[in-house]
Design a protein around this motif. Structure first.
Motif, PDB file in Angstrom:
ATOM      1  N   SER A 122       7.299  29.580  30.900  1.00 53.66           N
ATOM      2  CA  SER A 122       8.072  30.409  29.977  1.00 53.66           C
ATOM      3  C   SER A 122       9.571  30.266  30.219  1.00 53.66           C
ATOM      4  N   PRO A 123      10.383  30.217  29.149  1.00 50.96           N
ATOM      5  CA  PRO A 123      11.847  30.206  29.313  1.00 50.96           C
ATOM      6  C   PRO A 123      12.365  31.430  30.073  1.00 50.96           C
ATOM      7  N   ARG A 124      11.580  32.510  30.127  1.00 51.60           N
ATOM      8  CA  ARG A 124      11.977  33.687  30.896  1.00 51.60           C
ATOM      9  C   ARG A 124      11.632  33.527  32.384  1.00 51.60           C
ATOM     10  N   PHE A 125      10.909  32.473  32.719  1.00 56.25           N
ATOM     11  CA  PHE A 125      10.482  32.194  34.098  1.00 56.25           C
ATOM     12  C   PHE A 125       9.915  33.462  34.747  1.00 56.25           C
ATOM     13  N   ASN A 126       9.008  34.096  34.018  1.00 53.40           N
ATOM     14  CA  ASN A 126       8.480  35.397  34.415  1.00 53.40           C
ATOM     15  C   ASN A 126       7.027  35.365  34.889  1.00 53.40           C
ATOM     16  N   GLY A 127       6.526  34.186  35.216  1.00 49.96           N
ATOM     17  CA  GLY A 127       5.139  34.107  35.663  1.00 49.96           C
ATOM     18  C   GLY A 127       4.139  34.151  34.531  1.00 49.96           C
ATOM     19  N   GLU A 128       4.579  33.822  33.324  1.00 41.99           N
ATOM     20  CA  GLU A 128       3.701  33.777  32.148  1.00 41.99           C
ATOM     21  C   GLU A 128       3.812  32.397  31.501  1.00 41.99           C
ATOM     22  N   PHE A 129       2.851  32.081  30.633  1.00 47.28           N
ATOM     23  CA  PHE A 129       2.944  30.848  29.853  1.00 47.28           C
ATOM     24  C   PHE A 129       4.062  30.967  28.821  1.00 47.28           C
ATOM     25  N   ARG A 130       4.594  29.840  28.401  1.00 47.88           N
ATOM     26  CA  ARG A 130       5.559  29.786  27.302  1.00 47.88           C
ATOM     27  C   ARG A 130       4.892  30.334  26.043  1.00 47.88           C
ATOM     28  N   ASP A 131       5.620  31.167  25.301  1.00 46.81           N
ATOM     29  CA  ASP A 131       5.093  31.743  24.065  1.00 46.81           C
ATOM     30  C   ASP A 131       5.332  30.792  22.889  1.00 46.81           C
ATOM     31  N   PHE A 132       4.330  30.660  22.035  1.00 47.37           N
ATOM     32  CA  PHE A 132       4.455  29.922  20.787  1.00 47.37           C
ATOM     33  C   PHE A 132       4.008  30.835  19.652  1.00 47.37           C
ATOM     34  N   GLU A 133       4.572  30.626  18.481  1.00 47.39           N
ATOM     35  CA  GLU A 133       4.195  31.454  17.329  1.00 47.39           C
ATOM     36  C   GLU A 133       2.693  31.374  17.068  1.00 47.39           C
ATOM     37  N   ALA A 134       2.128  30.192  17.266  1.00 45.36           N
ATOM     38  CA  ALA A 134       0.701  30.017  17.005  1.00 45.36           C
ATOM     39  C   ALA A 134      -0.161  30.632  18.100  1.00 45.36           C
ATOM     40  N   GLY A 135       0.457  30.988  19.217  1.00 42.80           N
ATOM     41  CA  GLY A 135      -0.295  31.581  20.315  1.00 42.80           C
ATOM     42  C   GLY A 135      -1.010  30.539  21.139  1.00 42.80           C
ATOM     43  N   GLY A 136      -1.434  30.942  22.317  1.00 41.18           N
ATOM     44  CA  GLY A 136      -2.132  30.034  23.213  1.00 41.18           C
ATOM     45  C   GLY A 136      -1.168  29.128  23.962  1.00 41.18           C
ATOM     46  N   PRO A 137      -1.591  28.609  25.115  1.00 40.97           N
ATOM     47  CA  PRO A 137      -0.691  27.794  25.935  1.00 40.97           C
ATOM     48  C   PRO A 137      -0.292  26.461  25.309  1.00 40.97           C
ATOM     49  N   HIS A 138      -1.027  25.998  24.279  1.00 42.27           N
ATOM     50  CA  HIS A 138      -0.680  24.734  23.609  1.00 42.27           C
ATOM     51  C   HIS A 138      -0.184  24.954  22.183  1.00 42.27           C
ATOM     52  N   GLY A 139       0.220  26.168  21.847  1.00 46.47           N
ATOM     53  CA  GLY A 139       0.795  26.436  20.530  1.00 46.47           C
ATOM     54  C   GLY A 139      -0.161  26.082  19.407  1.00 46.47           C
ATOM     55  N   HIS A 140       0.229  25.115  18.576  1.00 45.51           N
ATOM     56  CA  HIS A 140      -0.580  24.698  17.423  1.00 45.51           C
ATOM     57  C   HIS A 140      -1.708  23.741  17.802  1.00 45.51           C
ATOM     58  N   GLY A 141      -1.916  23.540  19.074  1.00 43.57           N
ATOM     59  CA  GLY A 141      -2.979  22.654  19.533  1.00 43.57           C
ATOM     60  C   GLY A 141      -2.440  21.602  20.484  1.00 43.57           C
ATOM     61  N   LEU A 142      -3.363  20.950  21.188  1.00 46.04           N
ATOM     62  CA  LEU A 142      -2.976  19.984  22.212  1.00 46.04           C
ATOM     63  C   LEU A 142      -2.198  18.799  21.637  1.00 46.04           C
ATOM     64  N   LYS A 143      -2.592  18.308  20.463  1.00 42.99           N
ATOM     65  CA  LYS A 143      -1.865  17.170  19.860  1.00 42.99           C
ATOM     66  C   LYS A 143      -0.428  17.575  19.544  1.00 42.99           C
ATOM     67  N   TRP A 144      -0.253  18.777  18.994  1.00 43.09           N
ATOM     68  CA  TRP A 144       1.089  19.280  18.689  1.00 43.09           C
ATOM     69  C   TRP A 144       1.905  19.421  19.974  1.00 43.09           C
ATOM     70  N   PHE A 145       1.285  20.004  21.015  1.00 47.59           N
ATOM     71  CA  PHE A 145       1.960  20.216  22.295  1.00 47.59           C
ATOM     72  C   PHE A 145       2.374  18.879  22.903  1.00 47.59           C
ATOM     73  N   ASP A 146       1.465  17.904  22.883  1.00 47.18           N
ATOM     74  CA  ASP A 146       1.778  16.583  23.433  1.00 47.18           C
ATOM     75  C   ASP A 146       2.922  15.913  22.680  1.00 47.18           C
ATOM     76  N   ALA A 147       3.014  16.147  21.366  1.00 48.11           N
ATOM     77  CA  ALA A 147       4.132  15.600  20.585  1.00 48.11           C
ATOM     78  C   ALA A 147       5.454  16.229  21.037  1.00 48.11           C
ATOM     79  N   GLN A 148       5.437  17.535  21.358  1.00 48.37           N
ATOM     80  CA  GLN A 148       6.635  18.200  21.875  1.00 48.37           C
ATOM     81  C   GLN A 148       7.039  17.586  23.214  1.00 48.37           C
ATOM     82  N   VAL A 149       6.054  17.326  24.060  1.00 47.39           N
ATOM     83  CA  VAL A 149       6.313  16.739  25.382  1.00 47.39           C
ATOM     84  C   VAL A 149       6.906  15.342  25.240  1.00 47.39           C
ATOM     85  N   ARG A 150       6.398  14.553  24.294  1.00 52.72           N
ATOM     86  CA  ARG A 150       6.958  13.200  24.090  1.00 52.72           C
ATOM     87  C   ARG A 150       8.420  13.267  23.644  1.00 52.72           C
ATOM     88  N   GLU A 151       8.782  14.309  22.875  1.00 53.58           N
ATOM     89  CA  GLU A 151      10.192  14.500  22.490  1.00 53.58           C
ATOM     90  C   GLU A 151      11.046  14.802  23.720  1.00 53.58           C
TER      91      GLU A 151
END
Length: 196
Positions: A122-151
């Motif tokens: 999390s950008p708050r570095f508060n011991g939680e996962f990063r929040d995404f609008e879609a919810g869940g640790p991979h936001g809109h899904g693993l493929k979407w998350f991996d595309a963010q990581v490649r960026e």
């Protein structure tokens, strides 16, 4: 001996500590990627895990957030046991890497995996996962998350993974290595006075 980007010789001592090597690489990488600038590697426990299921589930690494918030289960409240870094600082996250599966990847894929796990923080570095609008640790899904990581990956200099032994060494070469074993903390029941 390993030559770093600025051509300063780095003498490796053996056994080489993979977990501390990953901490060093992570700290440098966070300096290149603005979306990871909040990551404080001194408050992260880097560790190794071994499980036969890692190969079956294609697991290379895991991020464990260490929430400081108590949780209620039924009528009782629980708190997560504290985890400490080697410097005795309370950790906010555990980043764990599968032995040997993580090191069977190419150095570039190891770098991508390390960025993937840090992007969960999390950008708050508060011991939680990063929040995404879609919810869940991979936001809109693993493929979407991996595309963010490649960026994020294209923001680091080409070949930087070769500057860090933990990302570039071959564990098949017979090098003696060591590392901190993953210990997942437990949720401990709080007494009534603590939960009030």
């Amino acid at each position: 001996m390993l030559m770093t980007k600025n051509h300063t010789p780095r003498v490796l001592t053996y056994p080489f500590d993979l977990t501390e090597g990953l901490r060093e690489a992570a700290g440098e990488i966070c300096g290149w990627i603005p979306d990871l600038a909040h990551v404080d590697v001194s408050r992260i426990q880097f560790s190794l895990f071994y499980t036969r299921s890692a190969k079956q589930t294609l697991t290379y690494a895991r991020c464990y957030p260490l929430s400081r918030q108590p949780k209620q289960v039924g009528r009782h409240w629980y708190s997560l046991e504290p985890v400490y870094t080697p410097e005795r600082r309370k950790a906010r996250y555990i980043l764990a890497f599968a032995w040997k599966r993580f090191w069977e990847q190419t150095p570039k894929k190891r770098l991508e995996t390390l960025i993937h796990e840090m992007y969960h923080i999390s950008p708050r570095f508060n011991g939680e996962f990063r929040d995404f609008e879609a919810g869940g640790p991979h936001g809109h899904g693993l493929k979407w998350f991996d595309a963010q990581v490649r960026e994020l990956l294209i923001q680091v200099p080409e070949g930087i993974e070769n500057d860090f032994p933990a990302l570039s060494i071959s564990v098949r070469s017979g090098l003696r290595v060591t590392g901190r074993k993953l210990e997942i903390p437990e949720w401990v029941r709080l007494d009534e006075s603590q939960s009030a």
